[in-house]
Structures are given as C-alpha cells and as structure tokens.
Design a protein around this motif. Structure first.
Motif, PDB file in Angstrom:
ATOM      1  N   GLU B  72       0.824  -1.200   0.000  1.00 54.72           N
ATOM      2  CA  GLU B  72       0.000   0.000   0.000  1.00 54.72           C
ATOM      3  C   GLU B  72       0.860   1.252   0.000  1.00 54.72           C
ATOM      4  N   ILE B  73       0.650   2.121  -0.947  1.00 49.43           N
ATOM      5  CA  ILE B  73       1.474   3.325  -0.964  1.00 49.43           C
ATOM      6  C   ILE B  73       1.064   4.313   0.106  1.00 49.43           C
ATOM      7  N   ILE B  82       9.826   4.060  -1.256  1.00 54.11           N
ATOM      8  CA  ILE B  82       9.687   4.397  -2.668  1.00 54.11           C
ATOM      9  C   ILE B  82      10.484   5.651  -3.005  1.00 54.11           C
ATOM     10  N   GLU B  86      13.310   5.802  -5.813  1.00 51.52           N
ATOM     11  CA  GLU B  86      13.292   6.754  -6.924  1.00 51.52           C
ATOM     12  C   GLU B  86      14.557   7.585  -6.980  1.00 51.52           C
ATOM     13  N   ASN B  95      13.646   4.545 -14.649  1.00 52.10           N
ATOM     14  CA  ASN B  95      12.344   4.978 -14.173  1.00 52.10           C
ATOM     15  C   ASN B  95      11.735   3.881 -13.329  1.00 52.10           C
ATOM     16  N   VAL B  96      10.714   4.228 -12.600  1.00 45.07           N
ATOM     17  CA  VAL B  96      10.080   3.213 -11.761  1.00 45.07           C
ATOM     18  C   VAL B  96       8.589   3.128 -12.069  1.00 45.07           C
ATOM     19  N   ILE B  97       8.078   1.954 -11.882  1.00 43.87           N
ATOM     20  CA  ILE B  97       6.638   1.755 -11.959  1.00 43.87           C
ATOM     21  C   ILE B  97       6.192   1.176 -10.625  1.00 43.87           C
ATOM     22  N   ILE B  98       5.263   1.864  -9.995  1.00 47.93           N
ATOM     23  CA  ILE B  98       4.806   1.459  -8.670  1.00 47.93           C
ATOM     24  C   ILE B  98       3.501   0.687  -8.788  1.00 47.93           C
ATOM     25  N   GLN B 100       0.533  -1.523  -6.277  1.00 49.02           N
ATOM     26  CA  GLN B 100       0.136  -1.901  -4.935  1.00 49.02           C
ATOM     27  C   GLN B 100      -0.642  -3.214  -4.946  1.00 49.02           C
ATOM     28  N   ASN B 111      -0.159  -7.721 -10.691  1.00 49.26           N
ATOM     29  CA  ASN B 111       0.828  -6.659 -10.806  1.00 49.26           C
ATOM     30  C   ASN B 111       2.149  -7.173 -11.359  1.00 49.26           C
TER      31      ASN B 111
END
Lengths: 351, 351
Positions: B72-73, B82, B86, B95-98, B100, B111
């Motif tokens: 959970e962000i 996170i 980053e 780059n990042v892909i988040i 949850q 996911n």
DNA sequence: ATCGTTACCGGGAACGATTGCGTAAATAAA
DNA sequence: TTTATTTACGCAATCGTTCCCGGTAACGAT
C-alpha cells in the motif's frame, strides 16, 4: 540476466503453422478452423503464453495504461485518489503508472515525458505547486493526449476536470471559525498559482466579507513549495503570528500545511485551541487521533479518482474527438473536532 | 485521439538519408562523418525528436525501468522506501513503476504479470500479507528476473535482501515496556506467514524469556490482512483484552496495527498509557502529534529504498549471473514517548 | 594498373504482434 | 464438367529502432 518469454513464433514453430494463423487462432478469428484453434489454444495455455504488451503497444500505438501524476503519494489525499483511479482502471482492463512530481516542475516534466513516451493512453494529473508554465501540458493536449485534471486544475486547458467545491469548503470552515467566536483569522496557503489556493482563498475572504470583517491583504501567507519543506511553513507561520493584530485562529489550505502547522504550534508551545484555533484541509485518517483532534475539511478523494478515471476512459475510447468537456464539482465535508473549540471568552475589542 | 511522434524515419526522409545513418548519427557512431552527424543532430533537436522507448524495449528487451510492488502506498513506511528507490533510480537513468497489492495475493500476481510483461529490468518487492505461495515469484526469479526483497522477504528465494533487525527492534521495544514497569504484555501481529512477523515475534518472546516471564501462546493475536480491515484488528484486540490475565501493554508489530490499535482503544475509552501501554512499529511522521504521542520503533525506510535499488542495479547491470547474494540488515530506532509512560504503580501480584 | 585501407553510408533483417491480401483446396452451384 | 463460392491458411508489410552485412568511393602503396 535476460528473461525469455514465449512468443507467437514458438507456438507457430511447434505446431507447424504460420504466425498469422496462430495470432488469428488466439484472437478467435472466424477464418480459423475449430480444430486449429483448439490446437493453438491448448498449446498456448500449456506453455503459458502471454502476448507481449510492448510489441502490442508498438503496433497499436496504445498501451491500455493510464498515467497518474501527483505531487506526492505519501499524501493521504492523493493515495486515496489513486485507489479510486485503480479501482476503475482495473475493472476496465487498464493498468496505471504512478509518478510523483514532489512539487517540482522539472520532475513533473520528466515524468510526463516518461509517461507519454511509454505510450500511456491518457493522463490524470494534479499539477505541482511549482508549475506556472503549462505550455508543455498544453502541447501534449493539443497533440491529442487525453488528459483529465483533478484537484489542482489548469484553467487554460479545456478538458474534463474533477474538483471539490473549494470555495464552499473554505467558506464553511471560515464561517465555522467565526461562529465559534474566533475573530482574528489568518490563512496559510499553498502557492498562489494553484487553482485550489485561489478558490479556497476566495471562499475564506468571502466569508469574512459576509460577516463584515476586513480581511486585510497581509493576513494570508503562501508556501511556494506546498509545505514540502517544514522551514517554509515555519516562516509563513511566524509571519502570521507576528501580525500586528495577533491571530486567534488559523485556516490551513492544504493537507501538509494543516499537519505542519500543528507540529510547529506544538513546538512553540502554543496551545490549540486554547491559544489559537486550527482548521484545515486534510484527508489524513489520523486527524481525529491527534492532540487535539483536528477539525478538517475533507475531500471525497476516492470518488474523485473514480470519476476522473471514468471521464478519462470516455475520452480515450471515444471514436471522434471530444469537444464538450465537463467539470465535476463534488462537495467537501466539514468535520468539527477539538481544534476549533474556542475556550477563551471572545475578545471584546474585536467585536 | 492519436498522438503522432517524430521518428527516425521522418529525419531520414527529410534529410535524404537512410534510417541506419540517422540512427548511427544519433548514437554518435564513428562510421558517420562529422557533417552528417551535425546535420542529423541539429535537425533532430529542431523537430524535438525523442527515441521511442517502446520500440527500444522491444528491440533491446530491456526498458530501463524497475518495478516496485508494495502492499500500500498510503503506508508511510512504503512511501518513504519508494522515495529512496526513486532517488537512486533517477540518478542512474532508470524509471520506476509502482504497483500496490493491497495485501491481496491475486492483485500481487496481476501486478507482477503486468510489470514483467512491460519488460521491467528488475523488481523490488515487499510481499503481501496474504502471500503464502511463492512459486510464481520463484519462477520469475529462475527465468532470470533480477529481484531484490525488502521488509517482507522470502527466505526460500536466494537473492539480495534489505531488512531491518526486526528481532532487535521488537526485543528492545519489549524490554522498554518491561523496564517501564509493564508486566502483562501482549502482541498484535501481522499474518503469521510474514518474515517480519516471525522475526519481530521472536524478539518479543526472547525479551520476555530473558526476563523470566512466561509469554504463553495465547498472548499474541494475528491479523491475516495486515490491518487493512479495521474490524479484523478489533477482533484481534478484543481477543487480547479478554485474556484471563488482563494485559497492561500492547506491542503492535506493524504500522497499520499500531495506529489501528490506538484508534480502537480510544473508541473503547481505554486510556493510553493510563490503562494500557502501547508501542509499535511505525514510520508515520504524525505519531508524535498523536494523543498520546506514540512510542514507536522506526525503520530507516528511505535508506532501505536506496540500498535495495543499488543492489538491484548491480544485479541488472552485471555481465554474468550473480551467485553471491547479500542480506543487508539495518538498525531500527526506538523512539520513546508518552504512550509507554506507565502511570499506575506496578501491580504487586504480577511481580 | 591493381590491390588494400579507410571512411562513410544504405539495405534489410530482426524484436513480437496484427492484418490486408492472395491463394490453394474443398465444396456448392451452374 | 465447369465455374463460383467458401474455408482455411500463408505471405509480407507494419510499428520504431538497432545492427549485421554489404557496398562505394577515395587514396596511397605497390
């Protein structure tokens, strides 16, 4: 370190078919016989085939992915919005990519670059505090990128928008302060360039005016970085506390400012609500557990995310260019708790 | 609704060159004359050319993107991690892909499917509470996907891991409770299957044992969903409060449980720390503003994100398969505040 | 005059998937 | 029997990029 996936070619080779036949079989085309279909489908399932979305994106110029840009995911409001977005997106077969600008214009541009270059089909964004130049957004919009704004919107760009009635939210909160007996109000605001700042401030000032109170230009302080830096909030707060007429209540116009304000008042041993009242916009679910429990204006964040996504999907999936745009305005909720319970008797002088 | 980008072909056509030459010119190949290079570079800059990452990903089978999976962000600990991720990723051109999981096993799988199919070059993950079956992760790992675990790690999978000394964190917190005069401790834990639950619980029990206190099996309650559902925490808490020997202090073993616990105790009008002491793992920066200010065990979340990313990049960019893996163990921080300040005199009976 | 270098550039095959078009065989209609 | 139609499949182009092969000049050395 490479990580080989099963492709349509592997299936074709194994089954002695062409890739076109395999592709068509997988998409259940009428041109393929039942037997061949079954053959392909079974084999695909067996070797756990999944179409390569990268190849698809390249071919179809779409990715079934929507981009989200917010200033900070740690902010409860935004994370709730994101949850709303995800719920609708997933149900429609879309994925989301989340990016944070951290209130920086350059980071926002970089993120946008990243998202569009990865072929997101659309964008849901609340701009950063720093952003004053919207030309890059304008450009993406003109080039056909579907965009939905929420929270911090951009007036100049004509597209769907989702906001709350910021004016009324601030108006009601201000009225509540006045009704509670506070007289010397001050406001702690985000960057002046933000739509929410303007709207909320207008509500604040209208309430004062309606009660015949001269707000005075100096009784508002802005935080350029939206409270990302505590020292900035401290400077603003000190400015407010040093006003010639000592304030007896603060209206904070953003989540980070609200909690930041409480933190600083505690540090300064200024009692809330004894010495000063405090109310602010916040979606943190911890506000009622704070000391004192905080009176807040709360936004229907999850719902905003849902609506924004539905509007975006509408834009994305529309056959012809959409020209009619709507701005959805939701209601805020005023939660009255301890932090605005006036204790001292009203100051006679100020009446 | 399509949104045309400039390609290498456009440049080639405009300049009367082949795509190969343009490509090489852009990559500054030695085979291209200075004049041609300048021509191409200037024109590319003029029409604002950017290579299409989708095409690149397809060709190179890499994306310079790393995937993050957390439960959970909205959880401060994860959003801090996170941010750490980053910071390192961006500095290295990634780059990042988040994503949850919201503590759901199926969402986690979806996911993962999404991330790998988008060709993320590597994965940083803290598994969900529900996850008991790691075979899908194992499979990705075996197929060569670089993975770094943090926080909730998977023992069975041999790769880099970043955690805190959960044992010591819980041990110290427990000792602090005992030193403060509390005697009847209970623990509120996450799902039993989680590494952090096991480690923290071990620390808790070791502390009790070291002080010669019989912990008893019943003095721990688990929350399968990690506190995502408040009713679940309530059931667990009720179970603890109904113990034959009434507890006088609670150790909460996760962020959501800590704040959830406080919320419920307030609802029940049980005074903290008067009636019961409370300490827990939490990275929320609001804990000191709560009523009462909460004693917490805090994790160096940002740093964990940084380390995890560095380890992952090492894995990704390594020429040959890495076989030596490390587990970085950082220290927790014990922040003692009001919520564990024992007020009543020690209960004689219990001594 | 011939050969070997060097410098520079283009053709075309990938990467994984879709799809318009062509076509062989099988079937139906004449 | 001949022609028309259907069925079922393959070929090849396409998306944007890279890169392995070539190829063609120019030039110096033989």
């Amino acid at each position: 370190m490479k990580f080989e996936a099963v492709t349509i070619k592997d299936i074709a080779k194994a089954l002695g078919l062409s890739t076109s036949t395999v592709s068509r079989a997988l998409r259940d085309s009428y041109e393929i016989s039942q037997e061949t279909k079954k053959l392909v489908l079974d084999y695909a399932a067996k070797i756990n085939y999944h179409p390569n979305p990268i190849a698809l994106s390249l071919k179809e110029r779409r990715s079934r992915t929507i981009g989200i840009v917010v200033s900070e995911i740690a902010n409860s409001f935004f994370s709730q919005v994101i949850n709303g977005i995800e719920s609708i997106a997933y149900n429609n077969g879309y994925n989301v990519i989340i990016a944070q600008s951290r209130e920086s214009f350059s980071r926002e541009m970089l993120n946008l670059q990243f998202l569009t270059s990865r072929s997101v089909d659309g964008l849901i964004i609340s701009v950063s505090t720093e952003t004053q130049d919207f030309s890059f957004l304008q450009e993406f919009h003109e080039r056909g990128l579907p965009i939905v704004f929420f929270d911090r919107i951009v007036d100049q760009i004509d597209t769907h928008k989702v906001i709350v009635d910021n004016y009324k939210g601030a108006y009601d909160a201000t009225m509540h302060l006045l009704d509670s007996g506070y007289r010397h109000l001050v406001a702690l605001a985000n960057s002046e360039s933000l739509s929410i700042t303007r709207e909320r401030l207008a509500g604040y000032q209208a309430a004062l005016k309606d009660r015949g109170i001269d707000s005075g230009g100096e009784r508002v302080r802005y935080c350029k970085h939206g409270g990302m830096i505590l020292s900035e909030v401290e400077d603003a707060l000190n400015g407010l506390l040093d006003e010639p007429v000592k304030p007896d209540a603060i209206l904070a116009l953003a989540d980070k400012l609200t909690t930041g304000c409480l933190r600083l008042l505690k540090q300064k041993k200024i009692d809330v609500p004894g010495d000063i009242g405090l109310i602010g916009f916040s979606n943190t679910d911890l506000t009622e557990l704070l000391e004192p429990p905080l009176s807040v204006i709360r936004q229907p964040a999850f719902e905003m995310g849902e609506i924004a996504t539905n509007l975006l999907l509408q834009l994305i999936e529309s056959k012809r260019p959409v020209t009619e745009f709507e701005t959805r305005v939701l209601s805020t909720e005023l939660l009255i708790r301890q932090s605005t319970r006036r204790i001292k008797s009203p100051d006679i002088v100020s009446l």
